[in-house]
Design a protein around this motif. Structure first.
Motif, PDB file in Angstrom:
ATOM      1  N   GLN A  36       0.414  -1.126   0.084  1.00 27.39           N
ATOM      2  CA  GLN A  36      -0.263   0.197  -0.169  1.00 27.39           C
ATOM      3  C   GLN A  36       0.518   1.430  -0.059  1.00 27.39           C
ATOM      4  O   GLN A  36       1.726   1.100   0.785  1.00 27.39           O
ATOM      5  CB  GLN A  36      -0.524  -0.301   0.943  1.00 27.39           C
ATOM      6  N   ALA A  37       0.606   2.582  -0.694  1.00 30.88           N
ATOM      7  CA  ALA A  37       0.980   2.977  -1.088  1.00 30.88           C
ATOM      8  C   ALA A  37       0.643   4.483  -0.132  1.00 30.88           C
ATOM      9  O   ALA A  37       0.867   5.961   0.019  1.00 30.88           O
ATOM     10  CB  ALA A  37       1.781   3.558  -2.420  1.00 30.88           C
ATOM     11  N   GLY A  38      -0.791   4.963   0.468  1.00 35.26           N
ATOM     12  CA  GLY A  38      -1.330   5.527   0.930  1.00 35.26           C
ATOM     13  C   GLY A  38      -0.659   6.693   2.188  1.00 35.26           C
ATOM     14  O   GLY A  38      -0.165   5.645   3.080  1.00 35.26           O
ATOM     15  N   ALA A  39      -0.552   7.767   2.109  1.00 37.35           N
ATOM     16  CA  ALA A  39      -0.125   8.584   3.135  1.00 37.35           C
ATOM     17  C   ALA A  39      -0.717   9.400   4.222  1.00 37.35           C
ATOM     18  O   ALA A  39      -0.758  10.303   4.539  1.00 37.35           O
ATOM     19  CB  ALA A  39       2.091   9.021   2.952  1.00 37.35           C
TER      20      ALA A  39
ATOM     21  N   GLY B 161      -5.337   7.275   4.480  1.00 31.59           N
ATOM     22  CA  GLY B 161      -4.358   5.989   4.274  1.00 31.59           C
ATOM     23  C   GLY B 161      -4.305   5.678   4.843  1.00 31.59           C
ATOM     24  O   GLY B 161      -3.417   3.860   4.841  1.00 31.59           O
ATOM     25  N   VAL B 162      -3.088   5.966   5.433  1.00 33.25           N
ATOM     26  CA  VAL B 162      -2.356   5.473   6.700  1.00 33.25           C
ATOM     27  C   VAL B 162      -3.134   4.821   7.732  1.00 33.25           C
ATOM     28  O   VAL B 162      -2.811   3.504   8.231  1.00 33.25           O
ATOM     29  CB  VAL B 162      -2.489   6.594   8.003  1.00 33.25           C
ATOM     30  N   ALA B 163      -4.528   4.620   8.085  1.00 34.71           N
ATOM     31  CA  ALA B 163      -5.354   4.356   9.297  1.00 34.71           C
ATOM     32  C   ALA B 163      -5.672   2.580   7.568  1.00 34.71           C
ATOM     33  O   ALA B 163      -5.836   1.778   8.666  1.00 34.71           O
ATOM     34  CB  ALA B 163      -6.616   4.913   8.948  1.00 34.71           C
ATOM     35  N   PHE B 164      -6.032   2.503   6.769  1.00 33.96           N
ATOM     36  CA  PHE B 164      -6.266   1.891   5.806  1.00 33.96           C
ATOM     37  C   PHE B 164      -5.162   0.438   5.967  1.00 33.96           C
ATOM     38  O   PHE B 164      -4.785  -0.340   5.858  1.00 33.96           O
ATOM     39  CB  PHE B 164      -6.155   1.797   4.370  1.00 33.96           C
ATOM     40  N   ALA B 165      -3.814   1.489   5.720  1.00 35.68           N
ATOM     41  CA  ALA B 165      -2.844   1.152   5.706  1.00 35.68           C
ATOM     42  C   ALA B 165      -2.268  -0.133   7.192  1.00 35.68           C
ATOM     43  O   ALA B 165      -2.058  -0.937   6.821  1.00 35.68           O
ATOM     44  CB  ALA B 165      -1.048   1.549   5.060  1.00 35.68           C
ATOM     45  N   ALA B 166      -2.441   0.156   7.542  1.00 39.99           N
ATOM     46  CA  ALA B 166      -2.349   0.326   9.281  1.00 39.99           C
ATOM     47  C   ALA B 166      -3.373  -1.162   9.241  1.00 39.99           C
ATOM     48  O   ALA B 166      -3.032  -1.875  10.617  1.00 39.99           O
ATOM     49  CB  ALA B 166      -3.052   0.484  10.456  1.00 39.99           C
ATOM     50  N   GLU B 167      -4.504  -1.501   8.915  1.00 38.63           N
ATOM     51  CA  GLU B 167      -5.097  -2.800   9.427  1.00 38.63           C
ATOM     52  C   GLU B 167      -4.805  -3.484   7.755  1.00 38.63           C
ATOM     53  O   GLU B 167      -4.706  -5.017   8.440  1.00 38.63           O
ATOM     54  CB  GLU B 167      -6.587  -2.584   8.530  1.00 38.63           C
TER      55      GLU B 167
ATOM     56  N   VAL C  11       6.614   8.222   8.618  1.00 42.44           N
ATOM     57  CA  VAL C  11       7.141   7.113   8.922  1.00 42.44           C
ATOM     58  C   VAL C  11       6.679   6.916  10.271  1.00 42.44           C
ATOM     59  O   VAL C  11       5.712   5.806  10.888  1.00 42.44           O
ATOM     60  CB  VAL C  11       8.445   6.184   8.998  1.00 42.44           C
ATOM     61  N   THR C  12       6.606   7.237  11.314  1.00 41.86           N
ATOM     62  CA  THR C  12       5.774   7.650  12.225  1.00 41.86           C
ATOM     63  C   THR C  12       4.830   7.776  12.283  1.00 41.86           C
ATOM     64  O   THR C  12       4.570   6.946  13.506  1.00 41.86           O
ATOM     65  CB  THR C  12       7.220   8.766  13.301  1.00 41.86           C
ATOM     66  N   ARG C  13       4.134   8.340  11.625  1.00 36.62           N
ATOM     67  CA  ARG C  13       2.717   7.810  11.705  1.00 36.62           C
ATOM     68  C   ARG C  13       2.405   6.836  11.094  1.00 36.62           C
ATOM     69  O   ARG C  13       1.380   6.227  11.906  1.00 36.62           O
ATOM     70  CB  ARG C  13       2.669   8.898  10.988  1.00 36.62           C
ATOM     71  N   ILE C  14       3.246   6.119  10.701  1.00 38.28           N
ATOM     72  CA  ILE C  14       3.088   4.669   9.838  1.00 38.28           C
ATOM     73  C   ILE C  14       2.428   3.979  11.003  1.00 38.28           C
ATOM     74  O   ILE C  14       1.651   3.048  11.998  1.00 38.28           O
ATOM     75  CB  ILE C  14       3.204   4.772   8.986  1.00 38.28           C
ATOM     76  N   ARG C  15       3.880   3.834  11.880  1.00 38.50           N
ATOM     77  CA  ARG C  15       4.151   2.904  12.809  1.00 38.50           C
ATOM     78  C   ARG C  15       2.741   2.879  13.684  1.00 38.50           C
ATOM     79  O   ARG C  15       2.534   2.058  14.497  1.00 38.50           O
ATOM     80  CB  ARG C  15       5.247   3.204  13.122  1.00 38.50           C
ATOM     81  N   ASP C  16       2.837   4.182  13.921  1.00 44.28           N
ATOM     82  CA  ASP C  16       1.824   4.738  14.795  1.00 44.28           C
ATOM     83  C   ASP C  16       0.458   4.073  15.010  1.00 44.28           C
ATOM     84  O   ASP C  16       0.077   3.549  15.455  1.00 44.28           O
ATOM     85  CB  ASP C  16       1.680   6.158  15.611  1.00 44.28           C
ATOM     86  N   GLY C  17       0.420   3.998  13.654  1.00 42.33           N
ATOM     87  CA  GLY C  17      -1.011   3.330  13.120  1.00 42.33           C
ATOM     88  C   GLY C  17      -0.750   2.286  13.456  1.00 42.33           C
ATOM     89  O   GLY C  17      -2.302   1.313  12.986  1.00 42.33           O
ATOM     90  N   LEU C  18      -0.107   1.084  12.578  1.00 44.64           N
ATOM     91  CA  LEU C  18       0.068  -0.269  12.915  1.00 44.64           C
ATOM     92  C   LEU C  18      -0.160  -0.617  13.910  1.00 44.64           C
ATOM     93  O   LEU C  18      -1.608  -1.424  14.745  1.00 44.64           O
ATOM     94  CB  LEU C  18       1.420  -0.467  12.473  1.00 44.64           C
TER      95      LEU C  18
END
Length: 462
Positions: A226-229, A233-239, A258-265
């Motif tokens: 996935q490439a949404g940021a 998009g981050v919420a979608f990628a996190a799941e 990266v921090t937002r994505i890892r927080d989302g995960l």
């Protein structure tokens, strides 16, 4: 312990993928995109370099935001003409043993039922080396050619994609039990019907009552890219995502994303490193710094600023032909790739506000990601610095010329990283998923797809 760096190659079944105008360079072979020889050669180069995979982008429309016309895209070969990415994979898989393949396909214009079979087929034929880059669409021209006035609003596209993936997960994970196929010559039973289940999906957008018509493949669910940021998009990628591609022209911008994505995960109940994150970058390298700089200047002489503006207009949803070259990019609403617009509006690390001319020049080689120039040692230094600063797992490598850019990286950069203990010297066995995470061939229990496993089915009351 030395931080490990991973590479993906970024290409597309077209000319002028990211670096507009470079198809004119005498060393560029992207004009052969419509031949198997081009793709099988590239696959062998990447496997020799121990790349994780080849990530093949795709669009189903033309870039027609710039000047309110697709004339610029057609003129400059800006991702048009473009062919289907999925049909390339079988040929490349036949000449490699470990290279993964991330194929792009959108959720907006193909029903999930036949799409599930196509991905299962590729996962069988590659012995589990397929990933799917989930895109929700951003080009209005694609929507119009599929019978719609325009694409859905940005966040609505993700809501639609959520159900799309729910259907796919039910088919891939929930329909067939692992031992459903008996292949029993004596009894004459090929498949035990009691171990094949209808999914019974009834949702807002899809009704899919029946079974998946393909038996389970090595991974069942392909690796989800996935490439949404954007926030949605981050919420979608996190799941969903197991490999995430990001683009930002600054180190600090990468770190923040990266921090937002890892927080989302973590917020989605997964581990911070349950998805590999790759940053877009273009590498220009040679045996010496001087040769690398000369190569870069040569490449730049072929770049097309107008072609770059065509790309940027489509990515940001903003017609850059309305702006003078020295005009700052203001606050505008985008229904395209929101993160692309946000990155441009953020400006440089030193606070400089980008002008239209700045972003056109910056993106002429490599698109929305930065480019770096230097010898193998210098490039390795910069990549290690970026990876440490931004906490990325690796890099999604775009090309200036193809396959030359990738060949240069294999020759000059990878040996340096390997000597430093920062890059794999052998592939991890197994499927693409196991190569990326070394935790097995199937989705992790914390992944959204695992909720739909047949193992979680409620037994029917008699």
């Amino acid at each position: 312990m030395t931080r490990q760096i991973r590479f993906n190659a970024f290409d597309m079944n077209c000319v002028a993928h990211q670096s507009s105008g470079l198809w004119r360079h005498p060393d560029d072979k992207s004009r052969n995109y419509n031949t198997l020889d081009y793709w099988t050669h590239l696959a062998k180069v990447l496997e020799r370099g121990k790349f994780d995979g080849l990530f093949i982008a795709d669009v189903l429309g033309t870039y027609d935001v710039y000047g309110s016309s697709n004339e610029g895209a057609i003129k400059h070969g800006a991702q048009v003409p473009v062919n289907d990415p999925l049909m390339l994979v079988s040929a490349m898989a036949a000449v490699t043993e470990n290279l993964g393949f991330g194929v792009t396909a959108g959720t907006a214009y193909e029903h999930p039922y036949p799409f599930a079979r196509r991905l299962t087929t590729l996962d069988h034929l590659t012995r589990g080396r397929v990933g799917w880059n989930v895109v929700t669409g951003y080009l209005p021209s694609a929507a119009r050619n599929m019978g719609h006035d325009d694409q859905m609003e940005h966040d609505d596209r993700y809501d639609y994609a959520d159900e799309y993936l729910e259907v796919l997960y039910k088919l891939w994970e929930g329909s067939w039990e692992d031992d459903a196929v008996q292949f029993d010559r004596e009894s004459g039973v090929f498949t035990d019907p009691s171990k094949v289940h209808e999914i019974g999906h009834e949702g807002k957008n899809f009704t899919v009552p029946g079974i998946h018509i393909s038996e389970p493949s090595p991974q069942r669910t392909p690796v989800i890219y996935q490439a949404g940021a954007s926030p949605r998009g981050v919420a979608f990628a996190a799941e969903n995502a197991e490999a995430i591609f990001i683009a930002n022209s600054t180190r600090d911008g990468l770190r923040d994303t990266v921090t937002r994505i890892r927080d989302g995960l973590e917020a989605a109940g997964r581990g911070r490193y349950d998805a590999r994150i790759y940053a877009l970058i273009t590498v220009i390298t040679d045996s010496t710094p001087e040769k690398a700089q000369a190569k870069f200047e040569d490449y730049l002489s072929y770049a097309s600023p107008e072609g770059a503006a065509v790309f940027l207009s489509g990515w940001m949803g903003v017609d850059l032909s309305q702006y003078s070259l020295d005009e700052p990019v203001g606050n505008v609403k985008s229904n395209a790739i929101q993160s692309a617009l946000a990155n441009v509006q953020r400006g440089a690390d030193d606070g400089t506000v980008w002008t239209v001319g700045d972003i056109a020049k910056q993106s002429a080689i490599g698109g929305l990601g930065p480019y770096i120039v230097g010898s193998g040692e210098e490039i390795a230094d910069q990549l290690q610095d970026i990876a440490e600063h931004a906490d990325v797992d690796g890099f999604n490598l775009a090309y200036a010329v193809t396959p030359g850019t990738f060949e240069d990286i294999v020759e000059h950069v990878i040996p340096v990283l390997q000597e430093r203990g920062a890059y794999q010297t052998e592939y991890t066995p197994g499927t693409l998923r196991n190569k990326l995470q070394e935790k097995g061939d199937r989705v992790a229990p914390s992944h959204r797809a695992a909720r739909y496993s047949y193992k979680n089915r409620v037994p029917q009351q008699s």
